[in-house]
Design an enzyme around this catalytic site. Sequence first.
Site, PDB file in Angstrom:
ATOM      1  N   THR A 163      34.923 -11.742  33.008  1.00 19.19           N
ATOM      2  CA  THR A 163      35.988 -10.100  32.982  1.00 19.19           C
ATOM      3  C   THR A 163      34.995  -9.123  31.543  1.00 19.19           C
ATOM      4  O   THR A 163      34.283 -10.245  31.253  1.00 19.19           O
ATOM      5  CB  THR A 163      37.169  -9.870  33.256  1.00 19.19           C
ATOM      6  OG1 THR A 163      38.715  -8.986  32.752  1.00 19.19           O
ATOM      7  CG2 THR A 163      37.956 -10.680  31.354  1.00 19.19           C
ATOM      8  N   SER A 212      33.355  12.617  34.025  1.00 18.32           N
ATOM      9  CA  SER A 212      32.915  13.603  33.295  1.00 18.32           C
ATOM     10  C   SER A 212      32.484  13.125  31.771  1.00 18.32           C
ATOM     11  O   SER A 212      32.214  13.451  31.273  1.00 18.32           O
ATOM     12  CB  SER A 212      33.081  14.953  33.892  1.00 18.32           C
ATOM     13  OG  SER A 212      34.406  14.337  33.874  1.00 18.32           O
TER      14      SER A 212
END
Length: 488
Positions: A261, A488
């Site tokens: 992970t 963003s």
Amino acid sequence: MMFTKSTALALAAIVALSNVNAFSTSIHQPITSKAAHITSSSSLQAANNGLDTDTTLPSFSTKEEYTSYLQKAGRLPSGFAVGTAKGTFVSVEAPALGPLPIKATVIHLTEGPTDSWAAVFTKQSGCPVKVGKARLSGGHPLQALVINNKVSNVCPGGDGIAAAESVCAAVASSLNLPGGANSVLPSSTGVIGWRLPAKELAEDVAPRAIEALQTESAYAAAEAIMTTDRYPKLRSKTLSDGVRVVGVAKGAGMIEPNMATMLGYIMTDATIEKSKLQTMLTEACNRSFNSISVDGDESTSDTVVAIASGLKPLSSEDELKDALFEVCEGLSADLVRNGEGTGHVIRVTISNFPGSEYDARRMGRHLVNSPLVKCAISGNDPNTGRIAGAIGSFMGKFFPTESVAEMSLTLGGRTIFNNGQFVLEGDAVEKELSGHMSDAQLGEHDDFPKHQKFVEIGVDFGGSGSDVIVLGSDLTKEYVEVNADYRS
């Protein structure tokens, strides 16, 4: 009582009321041409009794205090150098976003390539993972790793594997590595579906990271590989014979294990057979990274690498095994505590599970991934029925014939369910349980870990069986905000 479907429904009614390849002996091949710009700190390299991270990190009052702690604890093992650099690129897929930041990290084995490296990868592979698996299956020695953030290079337009290989080739050329691109392991993390800005990385950012190579601390790498992480994660351990183990990791969202992970890199100067290192890493990952979850979403870039320079003789393989696990365990806990929007870290201790350790971990992850459990804990609401309901849901689906007559549940060390019924009488109990959750709460926008507390849930099935610990996090408004604004 047997866990039939009717039992699961009855429990629900109660609730309503209340992988990887191996290696062999370390090959240490000194080379004469090294990056001339590598700097060194004799005071840090001279002694092996420097500061290690504590098994349980202390409480910190300021970000600066935490940063200083990691910088000192991150002293690199012998034979390693780390460099990082920042750059910008414009996404072909989203040019309206304008220039975006990107970072590159280079980890260099300064004294030559090594065969002694191990890796565990996600099963759903992006382009860098495919390249990494090819390096392993090809038996290639490694001498460098290159990691970029911001773009994951997963299912992009164009040839993502060729893009990753071009960055590896640029790193190999800059470092004059005798093994070429095959001796460089790539990793990428960030937005899925965007093309890797290979030109910017190969011609600008990675070369500047190489210029910044230093042999003092791994802290810069821990910081540079972050994406939505709020703070860097680093753990270290020095063995009694002076061998050093240092690990860094990143990951805050898409944390749900499947072989591995997130991204994790563990460096050691031990001399260890690669097959033994692989066995140690796989076991450590199963007990740590494969026992955590933030949001139940698996990443396509997940990679954990352990690499040994082989510069120091190893006195005890057991001690190295324990140190590797301690580093992995600490990093995995740090990942959850630093999870996107995490307000509480949940620690589920499962005892005597009537099945394998693998299934016990599955049950633990099912519990910490339950939206109802997550939301209750986020609000410091001791809605204990949601915990029992999540367990009943899992057992009803996967272990319907198992008896739970001896099962007991605890929250914050207090028994809340025993002998088939809840044990919840009086306002004092409600206040105690809510207080336990409140005490473990983290700040919404903490940029360093202020404490190491957990919301403690115990599940004991009685009799005999498997024992595991699983970590998870709650679900907050901040998690939604972070992922709504991710690109963003």
